[in-house]
Each structure stands twice: as structure tokens, then as C-alpha cells.
Scaffold this active site. Structure first.
Site, PDB file in Angstrom:
ATOM      1  CE  LYS A 122      -4.531   0.746   0.337  1.00  0.00           C
ATOM      2  NZ  LYS A 122      -5.629  -0.212  -0.071  1.00  0.00           N
ATOM      3  CG  ASP A 162      -7.209   3.153  -0.497  1.00  0.00           C
ATOM      4  OD1 ASP A 162      -7.898   1.778  -0.429  1.00  0.00           O
ATOM      5  OD2 ASP A 162      -7.269   3.873   0.405  1.00  0.00           O
TER       6      ASP A 162
HETATM    7  P1  NDP Z   1     -12.923   7.501  -2.296  1.00  0.00           P
HETATM    8  O1  NDP Z   1     -11.867   8.443  -2.227  1.00  0.00           O
HETATM    9  O2  NDP Z   1     -13.673   7.214  -3.781  1.00  0.00           O
HETATM   10  O3  NDP Z   1     -14.138   7.778  -1.437  1.00  0.00           O
HETATM   11  C1  NDP Z   1     -13.973   7.803   0.135  1.00  0.00           C
HETATM   12  C2  NDP Z   1     -15.276   8.209   0.663  1.00  0.00           C
HETATM   13  O4  NDP Z   1     -15.241   8.050   2.168  1.00  0.00           O
HETATM   14  C3  NDP Z   1     -15.433   9.906   0.343  1.00  0.00           C
HETATM   15  O5  NDP Z   1     -16.932  10.016   0.496  1.00  0.00           O
HETATM   16  C4  NDP Z   1     -14.918  10.429   1.325  1.00  0.00           C
HETATM   17  O6  NDP Z   1     -15.317  11.612   1.855  1.00  0.00           O
HETATM   18  C5  NDP Z   1     -15.153   9.555   2.666  1.00  0.00           C
HETATM   19  N1  NDP Z   1     -14.156   9.606   3.712  1.00  0.00           N
HETATM   20  C6  NDP Z   1     -12.714   9.613   3.668  1.00  0.00           C
HETATM   21  N2  NDP Z   1     -12.023   9.664   4.474  1.00  0.00           N
HETATM   22  C7  NDP Z   1     -12.900  10.003   5.610  1.00  0.00           C
HETATM   23  C8  NDP Z   1     -12.902  10.225   6.937  1.00  0.00           C
HETATM   24  N3  NDP Z   1     -11.822  10.190   7.500  1.00  0.00           N
HETATM   25  N4  NDP Z   1     -14.247  10.526   7.630  1.00  0.00           N
HETATM   26  C9  NDP Z   1     -15.309  10.368   6.833  1.00  0.00           C
HETATM   27  N5  NDP Z   1     -15.428  10.297   5.708  1.00  0.00           N
HETATM   28  C10 NDP Z   1     -14.526   9.673   5.013  1.00  0.00           C
HETATM   29  O7  NDP Z   1     -12.503   5.896  -1.690  1.00  0.00           O
HETATM   30  P2  NDP Z   1     -12.778   4.708  -2.010  1.00  0.00           P
HETATM   31  O8  NDP Z   1     -14.265   4.730  -2.262  1.00  0.00           O
HETATM   32  O9  NDP Z   1     -11.916   3.825  -2.929  1.00  0.00           O
HETATM   33  O10 NDP Z   1     -12.351   3.905  -0.765  1.00  0.00           O
HETATM   34  C11 NDP Z   1     -13.394   3.793   0.433  1.00  0.00           C
HETATM   35  C12 NDP Z   1     -12.894   2.691   1.230  1.00  0.00           C
HETATM   36  O11 NDP Z   1     -12.842   1.393   0.551  1.00  0.00           O
HETATM   37  C13 NDP Z   1     -11.501   2.783   2.044  1.00  0.00           C
HETATM   38  O12 NDP Z   1     -11.267   2.200   3.324  1.00  0.00           O
HETATM   39  C14 NDP Z   1     -10.541   1.995   0.956  1.00  0.00           C
HETATM   40  O13 NDP Z   1      -9.440   1.473   1.497  1.00  0.00           O
HETATM   41  C15 NDP Z   1     -11.665   0.760   0.740  1.00  0.00           C
HETATM   42  N6  NDP Z   1     -11.224   0.048  -0.505  1.00  0.00           N
HETATM   43  C16 NDP Z   1     -11.379   0.522  -1.681  1.00  0.00           C
HETATM   44  C17 NDP Z   1     -11.030  -0.005  -2.956  1.00  0.00           C
HETATM   45  C18 NDP Z   1     -11.004   0.557  -4.272  1.00  0.00           C
HETATM   46  O14 NDP Z   1     -11.064  -0.353  -5.057  1.00  0.00           O
HETATM   47  N7  NDP Z   1     -11.067   1.664  -4.532  1.00  0.00           N
HETATM   48  C19 NDP Z   1     -10.944  -1.737  -2.761  1.00  0.00           C
HETATM   49  C20 NDP Z   1     -11.135  -2.181  -1.698  1.00  0.00           C
HETATM   50  C21 NDP Z   1     -11.166  -1.198  -0.421  1.00  0.00           C
HETATM   51  P3  NDP Z   1     -14.588  12.864   1.232  1.00  0.00           P
HETATM   52  O15 NDP Z   1     -14.815  13.026  -0.359  1.00  0.00           O
HETATM   53  O16 NDP Z   1     -15.182  13.952   2.101  1.00  0.00           O
HETATM   54  O17 NDP Z   1     -13.118  12.829   1.594  1.00  0.00           O
HETATM   55  O1  2IT Z   2      -7.958  -1.632  -0.603  1.00  0.00           O
HETATM   56  C1  2IT Z   2      -7.836  -2.182  -1.756  1.00  0.00           C
HETATM   57  O2  2IT Z   2      -7.871  -3.310  -1.969  1.00  0.00           O
HETATM   58  C2  2IT Z   2      -7.834  -1.172  -3.010  1.00  0.00           C
HETATM   59  N1  2IT Z   2      -7.566   0.040  -2.697  1.00  0.00           N
HETATM   60  C3  2IT Z   2      -7.699  -1.872  -4.230  1.00  0.00           C
HETATM   61  C4  2IT Z   2      -6.211  -2.516  -4.435  1.00  0.00           C
HETATM   62  C5  2IT Z   2      -5.937  -2.845  -5.782  1.00  0.00           C
HETATM   63  O3  2IT Z   2      -4.956  -2.995  -6.109  1.00  0.00           O
HETATM   64  O4  2IT Z   2      -6.997  -2.649  -6.623  1.00  0.00           O
END
Ligand code: NDP
Ligand code: 2IT
Length: 449
Positions: A122, A162
Site C-alpha cells: 500500500k 484507494d
Molecule cells: P474514495 O476516495 O472514492 O471515497 C472515499 C469516501 O469516504 C468519500 O466519500 C470520503 O469523503 C469518505 N471519507 C474518506 N475519509 C473519511 C474520513 N476520515 N471520515 C469520513 N469520511 C471519509 O475512496 P474509495 O471509495 O476508493 O475507498 C473507500 C474505502 O474502501 C477505503 O477504506 C478504501 O481503503 C476501501 N477500499 C477501496 C477499494 C477500491 O477499489 N477503491 C478496494 C477495497 C477497499 P470526502 O470526499 O469528504 O473525503
Molecule cells: O484496498 C484495496 O483493496 C484497494 N484499494 C484496491 C487495491 C488494488 O490493487 O486494486
């Protein structure tokens, strides 16, 4: 185990998130260690908790006014026993080494569960893309890649997105990598469709989470049809979780960002979801604007002095935390249970605190840890690499079919591992044990490296 945990705490006392993630895995794998003494003799726990490599670097960049800034860049290469390091990059003001080590550690087990050959890593930066122009984000990404490029490669380390890193950032990062290396290499995933990206990668995490939830409900002869769901976040994962819940006949009534959350009692339908996608992905607006367009919805501002998050205090059947770590504490968990929630499926990484997880397990809630439930994203990153190697693109149906098969297989693997170690139906134990066993067996096969 407690001695190893004490050593980890003493070495890096400030790394609270990392200690939390390690403690949760250690709790689950004790029965495995009891049955396999060779793991102890080969210092497997000490090795699996120490990253293979941590890269930390300075990222200078210039804003639109010509002022220079410096952020910190990181890549934690946690474990490559079963494949090249893979895992996202997070750009968020809160990013530090503790958060990235916890995410990299989780990613190792996440990736092991996908059935594909991917190690875990990461990275990211404390750079905050919110409020920055496209040009500022581009200059930052170029500065970040100007150092990271020498450490990554398709057989070494393959970053992706992420929090704060989506299609725009991956594009800028890829462009700089290509320029510096003078070759077109599939080194990042989440690429644009026209230049090596995979169909369904943006949707994969959210879709996969909902496929997993549906598998869990099926064990109780139930489904998402007619269920009311709470979803947090409004980014990549949350949007596609909502989309698939709608496909499956459920109703989502909440979404959030770091400023607050909306509650829409009538449900977020496809039109409203399209509005959210435009708002968040194109206009980069705030979720509160939803109530300007849909006046029946109620907006509640975030308040860090509260001991609970009111988003988790609405009547519902299912909860899908999809924003960030530790967003459901034991108080929230109590509220969810009291209001009738019977399924909690983690889209985010480590969104539930240890106290919340204990409560869900005590009350026999169907609880899926992110390691298992959100692995669809990284799984399709693996499929993106596979397509790149073959220099072809699978159609949407093909990728989605493979994603479904992978999620079903992860679900079954969790159940099998939990049953084998005497905790039938416990997805938390099952995910940790199955991921752990796969990785440590590979480490043992490969000797003391
Ligand atoms: P995005 O940046 O697309 O969205 C994140 C969302 O969460 C936004 O709405 C953001 O609000 C909110 N957020 C972020 N930090 C905080 C905080 N400290 N408190 C409250 N709200 C918060 O990210 P993703 O959707 O990609 O990721 C969301 C979660 O999913 C994370 O935990 C990530 O590690 C996990 N994840 C993502 C994957 C992926 O493929 N993208 C894969 C597997 C897991 P704001 O816009 O205000 O920051
Ligand atoms: O937390 C996760 O699994 C991700 N942010 C996506 C990782 C990836 O390599 O697609």
C-alpha cells in the site's frame, strides 16, 4: 503472540492503526499456530508483521499561484510471498506510516483470498486532493511518480487506487511512469479503458461487496430484495455498492462524506445515484448538495465530538460501511443492532473497531470483514494485469462473471476455514485464517528470506 505484539508496540508506539490490524489477525490465528508448531520455529509472526521494504520520500510540487509545497510519499511493500506487491495508493491528509502499514497488512490477506497470485502493499501521501485544481493534482502526481517509478514494475509492485486516487490520478501517475521508463508497461491498475484498463474495475469493489453480502444472506435462505440498507461514503466503493444493491432489489437510504451524511427515506434510486456520481466524480462536490436537488432528504453535519455517528442510528436491515477505518465504534454497533440490522458487510478497510466486531459476533450478526468482502477490487486489478499480459480486453460480462465466481469462492473459503477451526459461520476468523495459512505456507516453502 503477546510478546510479539509488545515488541511491535515498543518499536513503533505511535502506530495505533497498525497495532489494531495485527492484533485482530493474531486473535484469529491462534488455533492455527497451536496446530502447526513449525510456524513458531520459523518466526513466521515476526516476519509477517515486518514489511519487506518501506519507501518514504519527499514530494515537492507547485500550486497554481507558484507557491512550492512539500508532502510525504510512501510505499509499504509488505509481503511478496505469493506474488508481486499489489495494493492501492491513498491520497488523504490523514495518511501516515501507521495507516499505510495497517492497509498493507490487510492487503496481504485480502489478496491471498482472491485465488490470484498477488502479494500485498500500500502507498500514498498526506497530500489532500480536495479543493485542488486538476493541474495541481497533475503536478503532485508527477512529483510522486518521479520517485516511485524506480521502485515499482509489473513483476515487482503494482499500485492502484484507494481513497483520493481514482481514474484522474491513475492517468497522471501512469503518464509520468511511461515517460520516465520510456516504455508502455502495465504497471498500475485502474487504468483508463482506452489504454489498458479493465471493464468493471471501477465497479468491482462495490459489486463484489454486494455479491458477498448476498452469499451470506443465502446461507439463511434470504436475499437483499426488499432490504433497507445504510451505506457510508460516497466515493468509488459506496457508489457501486448502492448500484448493485438497487440491482438486487434493496433500498439504500444514506450516503456520506467527511463533512456529513444524507438520509433519504424514499431511497436513492438510479437517477439519484447518477446525480451523486456526477456530483462526486465530475464536479467534485460535497454530499450536502444532494439535499438541494432532493429536498425530502435530510443532511446532518459530521461532528467529531459526538460519541457515535447518527448515520448508523437509522432503522435498517443491512449496513455497508464504505468510507474509512474505525467509522463504526461499539456505540454505533449497539445502535445498529437495536435498530434491526442483521448484516454488516465491510466495503472499507477496517471500518469496524474491535469492540464493534465483538458485539456483532456476540449477537450472531452476519458480519463480513473487508479482507474478504472488499477483495473484488483487487481481484479485478489482478484480472486487469492478466488481460494486459495477453494484450486483449475481456467484455464486461466476462469480467463480471469472473468477479462473481471469485466472490463466491472467497465466501466458501471463509466458511470452510472457520468450520475447520471450530468456529462455523464466523467470517472474521475464516478470512484471517484462510489468508494467513496461504501466505505463511508460501513463506515456509521459500525459506528464511
Ligand atoms: P474514495 O476516495 O472514492 O471515497 C472515499 C469516501 O469516504 C468519500 O466519500 C470520503 O469523503 C469518505 N471519507 C474518506 N475519509 C473519511 C474520513 N476520515 N471520515 C469520513 N469520511 C471519509 O475512496 P474509495 O471509495 O476508493 O475507498 C473507500 C474505502 O474502501 C477505503 O477504506 C478504501 O481503503 C476501501 N477500499 C477501496 C477499494 C477500491 O477499489 N477503491 C478496494 C477495497 C477497499 P470526502 O470526499 O469528504 O473525503
Ligand atoms: O484496498 C484495496 O483493496 C484497494 N484499494 C484496491 C487495491 C488494488 O490493487 O486494486
Amino acid at each position: 503472540m503477546s510478546d510479539i505484539l509488545k515488541t511491535i508496540e515498543a518499536r513503533d508506539p505511535a502506530e495505533k492503526e497498525y497495532q489494531q490490524a495485527v492484533t485482530e489477525v493474531f486473535k484469529s490465528v491462534k488455533p492455527v499456530l497451536d496446530q502447526n508448531p513449525e510456524y513458531r520455529y520459523s518466526a513466521i509472526l515476526e516476519r509477517i508483521t515486518e514489511p519487506e521494504r518501506v519507501i518514504m520520500f519527499r514530494v515537492p510540487w507547485m500550486d497554481d499561484q507558484g507557491k512550492a509545497h512539500v508532502n510525504r510519499g510512501f510505499r509499504v511493500e509488505m509481503n511478496s510471498a505469493i506474488g508481486p506487491f499489489m495494493g492501492g495508493l491513498r491520497f488523504h491528509a490523514s495518511v501516515n506510516l501507521s495507516i499505510l502499514k495497517f492497509l498493507a497488512f490487510e492487503q496481504v490477506f485480502n489478496n491471498a483470498l482472491t485465488t490470484l497470485s498477488m502479494g500485498g502493499g500500500k502507498g500514498g501521501s498526506d497530500f489532500d486532493p480536495k479543493g485542488k485544481s486538476d493541474e495541481e493534482v497533475m503536478r503532485f502526481c508527477q512529483g510522486f511518480m518521479a520517485e516511485l517509478f524506480r521502485h515499482i514494475g509489473p513483476n515487482t509492485d503494482v499500485p492502484s487506487g484507494d481513497i483520493g486516487v481514482g481514474a484522474r490520478e491513475i492517468g497522471y501517475l501512469f503518464g509520468m511512469y511511461k515517460k520516465l521508463r520510456n516504455e508502455f508497461t502495465s504497471v498500475l491498475t485502474g487504468k483508463g479503458l482506452g489504454w489498458g484498463g479493465s471493464l468493471v474495475r471501477p465497479e468491482a469493489t462495490g459489486f463484489g461487496v454486494v455479491y458477498f453480502a448476498n452469499e451470506m444472506l443465502a446461507t439463511r435462505n434470504d436475499s437483499l430484495a426488499g432490504k433497507t440498507c445504510l451505506v457510508s461514503g460516497s466515493g468509488t466503493v459506496a457508489q457501486h455498492t448502492v448500484e448493485k444493491i438497487i440491482d438486487m432489489g434493496g433500498t439504500v437510504v444514506t450516503l456520506s462524506d467527511s463533512s456529513g451524511y444524507i438520509f433519504d427515506e424514499e431511497g436513492i434510486d438510479r437517477d439519484k445515484l447518477d446525480y451523486v456520481k456526477r456530483l462526486k466524480n465530475l464536479r467534485r462536490g460535497r454530499i450536502m448538495e444532494y439535499t438541494d436537488k432532493y429536498s425530502a432528504a435530510i443532511y446532518t453535519e459530521a461532528d467529531s465530538t459526538r460519541d457515535h455517528n447518527p448515520l448508523w442510528d437509522h432503522a435498517a436491515d443491512c449496513a455497508f460501511p464504505s468510507a474509512t477505518q474505525n467509522e463504526i465504534n461499539d456505540k454505533d454497533a449497539g445502535n445498529l443492532i437495536r435498530n434491526g440490522v442483521t448484516l454488516v458487510c465491510e466495503g472499507a478497510n477496517m471500518p469496524c473497531t474491535p469492540g464493534a466486531i465483538d458485539l456483532f459476533q456476540d449477537k450472531k450478526i452476519l458480519y463480513a470483514p473487508g479482507k474478504a468482502a472488499n477483495a473484488g477490487g483487487v481481484a479485478v486489478s489482478g484480472l486487469e494485469m492478466a488481460q494486459n499480459s495477453m494484450r486483449l480486453n475481456w467484455p464486461r460480462e466476462e469480467v463480471d462473471k469472473r468477479l462473481k465466481i471469485i466472490m463466491r469462492s472467497i465466501h466458501q473459503t471463509c466458511l470452510d476455514a472457520a468450520a475447520e477451526y471450530g468456529r462455523p459461520g464466523n467470517y472474521f476468523m475464516g478470512a484471517n485464517i484462510a489468508g494467513f495459512v496461504k501466505v505463511v505456507n508460501a513463506m515456509l516453502d521459500q525459506g528464511l528470506v
